[in-house]
Motif scaffolding. Structure first.
Motif, PDB file in Angstrom:
ATOM      1  N   TYR A 128       6.969  12.049   9.677  1.00 12.70           N
ATOM      2  CA  TYR A 128       6.942  12.535  11.108  1.00 12.70           C
ATOM      3  C   TYR A 128       6.966  13.726  11.192  1.00 12.70           C
ATOM      4  CZ  TYR A 128      12.085  13.394   9.847  1.00 12.70           C
ATOM      5  OH  TYR A 128      13.389  13.862   9.285  1.00 12.70           O
ATOM      6  N   SER A 129       6.826  14.410  12.540  1.00 11.63           N
ATOM      7  CA  SER A 129       6.992  15.784  12.453  1.00 11.63           C
ATOM      8  C   SER A 129       7.221  16.190  14.050  1.00 11.63           C
ATOM      9  CB  SER A 129       5.630  16.460  12.347  1.00 11.63           C
ATOM     10  OG  SER A 129       4.450  15.743  12.809  1.00 11.63           O
ATOM     11  N   GLY A 130       7.713  17.343  14.079  1.00  8.77           N
ATOM     12  CA  GLY A 130       8.120  17.954  15.577  1.00  8.77           C
ATOM     13  C   GLY A 130       7.165  18.781  16.178  1.00  8.77           C
ATOM     14  N   TRP A 131       6.943  18.626  17.456  1.00  8.33           N
ATOM     15  CA  TRP A 131       5.802  19.239  18.212  1.00  8.33           C
ATOM     16  C   TRP A 131       6.244  19.675  19.329  1.00  8.33           C
ATOM     17  CZ3 TRP A 131       0.818  19.369  16.301  1.00  8.33           C
ATOM     18  CH2 TRP A 131       0.467  18.479  15.023  1.00  8.33           C
ATOM     19  N   LYS A 132       5.488  20.802  20.096  1.00 11.25           N
ATOM     20  CA  LYS A 132       5.592  21.427  21.310  1.00 11.25           C
ATOM     21  C   LYS A 132       4.720  20.392  22.281  1.00 11.25           C
ATOM     22  CE  LYS A 132       6.821  26.294  19.974  1.00 11.25           C
ATOM     23  NZ  LYS A 132       6.148  27.230  20.192  1.00 11.25           N
ATOM     24  N   GLN A 182      13.474  17.643  22.560  1.00 14.19           N
ATOM     25  CA  GLN A 182      12.464  17.570  21.181  1.00 14.19           C
ATOM     26  C   GLN A 182      11.702  16.667  21.337  1.00 14.19           C
ATOM     27  OE1 GLN A 182      15.525  16.999  17.589  1.00 14.19           O
ATOM     28  NE2 GLN A 182      16.749  16.929  19.374  1.00 14.19           N
ATOM     29  N   LEU A 183      10.302  16.514  20.693  1.00 13.98           N
ATOM     30  CA  LEU A 183       9.308  15.959  20.790  1.00 13.98           C
ATOM     31  C   LEU A 183       8.715  15.656  19.265  1.00 13.98           C
ATOM     32  CD1 LEU A 183       6.909  14.445  22.373  1.00 13.98           C
ATOM     33  CD2 LEU A 183       5.711  16.767  22.262  1.00 13.98           C
ATOM     34  N   PHE A 184       8.866  14.206  18.794  1.00 13.58           N
ATOM     35  CA  PHE A 184       8.420  14.078  17.601  1.00 13.58           C
ATOM     36  C   PHE A 184       7.319  13.193  17.597  1.00 13.58           C
ATOM     37  CE2 PHE A 184      12.668  15.427  16.763  1.00 13.58           C
ATOM     38  CZ  PHE A 184      12.443  16.121  15.711  1.00 13.58           C
ATOM     39  N   THR A 185       6.218  13.119  16.502  1.00 13.86           N
ATOM     40  CA  THR A 185       5.559  11.938  16.283  1.00 13.86           C
ATOM     41  C   THR A 185       5.691  11.427  14.927  1.00 13.86           C
ATOM     42  OG1 THR A 185       2.950  11.324  16.531  1.00 13.86           O
ATOM     43  CG2 THR A 185       3.521  13.608  15.534  1.00 13.86           C
ATOM     44  N   ILE A 243       4.255  16.390  25.984  1.00 10.59           N
ATOM     45  CA  ILE A 243       4.540  17.918  26.216  1.00 10.59           C
ATOM     46  C   ILE A 243       5.976  18.173  26.496  1.00 10.59           C
ATOM     47  CG2 ILE A 243       3.735  19.410  27.623  1.00 10.59           C
ATOM     48  CD1 ILE A 243       1.374  18.255  28.404  1.00 10.59           C
ATOM     49  N   LEU A 244       6.202  19.194  25.542  1.00 12.96           N
ATOM     50  CA  LEU A 244       7.623  19.716  25.666  1.00 12.96           C
ATOM     51  C   LEU A 244       7.652  20.667  26.505  1.00 12.96           C
ATOM     52  CD1 LEU A 244      10.550  19.447  24.319  1.00 12.96           C
ATOM     53  CD2 LEU A 244       9.726  21.087  22.698  1.00 12.96           C
ATOM     54  N   SER A 245       8.528  20.806  27.496  1.00 12.41           N
ATOM     55  CA  SER A 245       8.641  22.040  28.523  1.00 12.41           C
ATOM     56  C   SER A 245       9.987  22.484  28.587  1.00 12.41           C
ATOM     57  CB  SER A 245       8.555  21.595  30.063  1.00 12.41           C
ATOM     58  OG  SER A 245       9.424  20.829  30.539  1.00 12.41           O
ATOM     59  N   SER A 246      10.507  23.656  29.018  1.00  9.70           N
ATOM     60  CA  SER A 246      11.819  24.176  29.259  1.00  9.70           C
ATOM     61  C   SER A 246      12.757  23.461  29.806  1.00  9.70           C
ATOM     62  CB  SER A 246      11.615  25.532  29.585  1.00  9.70           C
ATOM     63  OG  SER A 246      11.051  25.617  31.165  1.00  9.70           O
ATOM     64  N   GLU A 247      12.089  22.538  30.833  1.00  6.18           N
ATOM     65  CA  GLU A 247      13.305  21.481  31.708  1.00  6.18           C
ATOM     66  C   GLU A 247      13.174  20.147  30.948  1.00  6.18           C
ATOM     67  OE1 GLU A 247      12.363  24.130  35.702  1.00  6.18           O
ATOM     68  OE2 GLU A 247      11.471  22.158  35.458  1.00  6.18           O
ATOM     69  N   GLY A 248      12.418  19.747  30.271  1.00  9.45           N
ATOM     70  CA  GLY A 248      12.273  18.307  29.657  1.00  9.45           C
ATOM     71  C   GLY A 248      11.309  18.096  28.987  1.00  9.45           C
ATOM     72  N   VAL A 249      10.798  16.716  28.685  1.00  9.14           N
ATOM     73  CA  VAL A 249       9.510  16.470  27.911  1.00  9.14           C
ATOM     74  C   VAL A 249       8.827  15.309  28.766  1.00  9.14           C
ATOM     75  CG1 VAL A 249       8.919  15.287  25.882  1.00  9.14           C
ATOM     76  CG2 VAL A 249      11.204  16.297  25.760  1.00  9.14           C
ATOM     77  N   VAL A 250       7.554  15.357  28.629  1.00  9.36           N
ATOM     78  CA  VAL A 250       6.712  14.364  29.450  1.00  9.36           C
ATOM     79  C   VAL A 250       5.944  13.756  28.447  1.00  9.36           C
ATOM     80  CG1 VAL A 250       4.594  14.342  30.832  1.00  9.36           C
ATOM     81  CG2 VAL A 250       6.223  16.143  31.242  1.00  9.36           C
ATOM     82  N   LEU A 251       6.040  12.132  28.767  1.00 10.01           N
ATOM     83  CA  LEU A 251       4.954  11.299  28.131  1.00 10.01           C
ATOM     84  C   LEU A 251       3.786  10.638  28.969  1.00 10.01           C
ATOM     85  CD1 LEU A 251       7.461   9.572  25.740  1.00 10.01           C
ATOM     86  CD2 LEU A 251       6.270  11.580  25.054  1.00 10.01           C
ATOM     87  N   ALA A 252       2.713  10.930  28.643  1.00 13.05           N
ATOM     88  CA  ALA A 252       1.597  10.305  29.406  1.00 13.05           C
ATOM     89  C   ALA A 252       0.779   9.431  28.503  1.00 13.05           C
ATOM     90  CB  ALA A 252       1.026  11.098  30.194  1.00 13.05           C
TER      91      ALA A 252
END
Length: 253
Positions: free
Chosen positions: A156-160, A146-149, A37-46
């Protein structure tokens, strides 16, 4: 008839399909769920942790989360042995770029180089595709967070916000419903917990079943990227603060 076409990655079926690539993607769909998940303050991976034995001594290291360089981390779904090879390749590329240009490699350039390797394994006889998908969380000066998969075919592609692994469709539906562009990092963490709690095949969730990582900017040193793979105590505290346990107990009642 199709069985003639599924033993080599270089032979297309009459429908134009590469079965070995599809088999690799099927292996990923059997793996634990991973969410970014991409946020305004960073990125979260779970990530959902599959190996939950208390006898396992892993020195606190994560099963599905990797640090690539100072500006990037990643989560994997699929065969972790394959993931280790590609993560090592990414680390070498990142350090080579840093040595040559004296600056961190831009996220998309690094991801493209790894995906070129993955795509190469779909076009040579005697090889099989890597049975692993990645979620990349990164930061660079041009595009910020940025968040990519990426998948076994080399795309590969970018995501929110996105997910890979088991229960992918259900997780994507929940993310579409609850994601907002102005999420804070804390809100993104809580959303990740909420989605995993509804997609995991478990009655309750805790640090034995979850892995968590965040990437953000330092509030003290300007421009410094901080990546953190959370320990068990922090993950349990986050689950408690998010109210997911209370929500699940209410649903059970």
């Amino acid at each position: 008839m199709s069985r003639r076409y599924d033993s080599r990655t270089t032979i297309f079926s009459p429908e134009g399909r590469l079965y070995q690539v599809e088999y690799a993607q099927e292996a990923i769909s059997m793996a634990g769920t991973a969410i970014g998940i991409l946020s305004s303050e960073g990125v979260v991976l779970a990530c959902e942790k599959k190996v939950t034995s208390k006898l396992l001594d892993n020195d606190g290291s994560a099963e599905k989360l990797y640090i690539i360089n100072d500006n990037m981390i990643c989560a994997v779904a699929g065969m972790t042995a394959d993931a280790s090879i590609l993560v090592n390749n990414a680390r070498i590329n990142a350090q080579s770029y840093l040595k040559t240009y004296n600056e961190q490699i831009p996220c998309e350039i690094l991801i493209k180089r790894v995906c070129d390797v993955k795509q190469g394994y779909t076009q040579h006889g005697g090889l099989r595709p890597f049975g692993v998908s990645f979620l990349y969380a990164g930061y660079d000066d041009r595009y910020q967070f940025q968040l990519f998969t990426s998948n076994p075919s080399g795309n590969y592609s970018g995501w929110k916000a996105t997910s890979i692994g088991a229960n992918n469709s259900a997780a994507q539906t929940l993310l579409k419903k609850d994601y907002k562009d102005d999420l804070t990092l804390k809100e993104a963490c809580e959303l990740a917990i909420k989605v995993l709690s509804k997609t995991m095949d478990a009655s309750n969730i805790n640090s034995e079943k979850l892995e968590f990582a965040t990437l953000s900017l330092s509030k003290v040193e300007e421009g410094k990227v901080i990546h953190k793979i959370w320990n068990d105590t922090d993950v349990n505290a986050l689950i408690q603060d998010s109210g997911v346990l209370n929500d699940k107990s209410t649903e059970d009642d």
